[in-house]
Design a protein around this motif. Structure first.
Motif, PDB file in Angstrom:
ATOM      1  N   LYS A  39     -45.518 -10.959  11.485  1.00 51.33           N
ATOM      2  CA  LYS A  39     -46.062 -12.070  10.698  1.00 51.33           C
ATOM      3  C   LYS A  39     -46.973 -12.946  11.553  1.00 51.33           C
ATOM      4  O   LYS A  39     -48.034 -13.383  11.093  1.00 51.33           O
ATOM      5  N   LEU A  40     -46.592 -13.197  12.797  1.00 47.27           N
ATOM      6  CA  LEU A  40     -47.420 -14.019  13.675  1.00 47.27           C
ATOM      7  C   LEU A  40     -48.721 -13.320  14.046  1.00 47.27           C
ATOM      8  O   LEU A  40     -49.765 -13.962  14.157  1.00 47.27           O
ATOM      9  N   GLY A  83     -50.292 -17.510   3.650  1.00 46.40           N
ATOM     10  CA  GLY A  83     -49.386 -16.732   2.804  1.00 46.40           C
ATOM     11  C   GLY A  83     -48.541 -15.760   3.591  1.00 46.40           C
ATOM     12  O   GLY A  83     -47.414 -15.437   3.195  1.00 46.40           O
ATOM     13  N   ALA A  84     -49.055 -15.315   4.714  1.00 45.75           N
ATOM     14  CA  ALA A  84     -48.311 -14.355   5.532  1.00 45.75           C
ATOM     15  C   ALA A  84     -47.038 -14.960   6.103  1.00 45.75           C
ATOM     16  O   ALA A  84     -46.044 -14.255   6.286  1.00 45.75           O
ATOM     17  N   ILE A  85     -47.048 -16.242   6.367  1.00 47.70           N
ATOM     18  CA  ILE A  85     -45.860 -16.839   6.981  1.00 47.70           C
ATOM     19  C   ILE A  85     -45.080 -17.760   6.043  1.00 47.70           C
ATOM     20  O   ILE A  85     -43.946 -18.122   6.347  1.00 47.70           O
ATOM     21  N   ALA A 118     -36.804 -10.323  14.939  1.00 48.23           N
ATOM     22  CA  ALA A 118     -37.841 -10.475  15.965  1.00 48.23           C
ATOM     23  C   ALA A 118     -39.085  -9.626  15.672  1.00 48.23           C
ATOM     24  O   ALA A 118     -40.202 -10.159  15.720  1.00 48.23           O
ATOM     25  N   PRO A 119     -38.952  -8.340  15.360  1.00 51.48           N
ATOM     26  CA  PRO A 119     -40.165  -7.568  15.042  1.00 51.48           C
ATOM     27  C   PRO A 119     -40.857  -8.067  13.774  1.00 51.48           C
ATOM     28  O   PRO A 119     -42.083  -8.086  13.692  1.00 51.48           O
ATOM     29  N   SER A 141     -55.769 -13.343  10.917  1.00 48.14           N
ATOM     30  CA  SER A 141     -56.455 -13.966   9.783  1.00 48.14           C
ATOM     31  C   SER A 141     -57.131 -15.270  10.198  1.00 48.14           C
ATOM     32  O   SER A 141     -58.229 -15.572   9.733  1.00 48.14           O
ATOM     33  N   LEU A 142     -56.511 -16.017  11.091  1.00 48.78           N
ATOM     34  CA  LEU A 142     -57.152 -17.242  11.570  1.00 48.78           C
ATOM     35  C   LEU A 142     -58.357 -16.937  12.462  1.00 48.78           C
ATOM     36  O   LEU A 142     -59.338 -17.681  12.450  1.00 48.78           O
TER      37      LEU A 142
END
Length: 88
Positions: free
Chosen positions: A10-11, A49-51, A4-5, A17-18
Motif C-alpha cells: 500500500k505504501l 484511496g490506496a491507503i 507487513a507485506p 501515485s504521488l
C-alpha cells in the motif's frame, strides 16, 4: 506478520501515485496545460484511496464493506479525473 507485506504494498502504491501526481503537476506548471492538473489531482485521489480503506477500518471502526465502499468511491473519483483529462 501478514500485515507487513500488505502495508508495504500500500505504501509503494501511495508513493508511486504521488510521484506521478508530482510529475503531472510539474508538467502543468511548466506548460500551463490544464489537463495535466486533472491528471495530478486524479493520481492524488488514487493514492489516497490506496491507503484509506485500512485507515478508515482501523481508526473509525467501520465494517470492512463500508471502508471498501469509501475507498472505491475515492479511487473512482481519481479515475474520473484522469479520464476527464484525456477527453479535454
Amino acid at each position: 506478520m501478514t500485515e507487513a507485506p500488505f502495508l508495504a504494498a500500500k505504501l509503494v502504491t501511495l508513493a508511486l501515485s504521488l510521484a506521478v501526481a508530482y510529475l503531472a503537476y510539474h508538467g502543468y506548471r511548466r506548460n500551463g496545460r490544464e489537463p495535466m492538473l486533472y491528471v495530478s489531482a486524479g493520481f492524488v485521489l488514487i493514492g489516497a484511496g490506496a491507503i484509506c480503506e485500512g485507515l478508515i477500518y482501523l481508526f473509525f471502526g467501520t465494517s470492512i464493506v463500508s471502508a471498501g465502499l469509501i475507498q472505491a468511491v475515492i479511487v473512482s473519483s481519481g479515475m474520473l479525473c484522469v479520464l476527464f483529462s484525456l477527453t479535454k
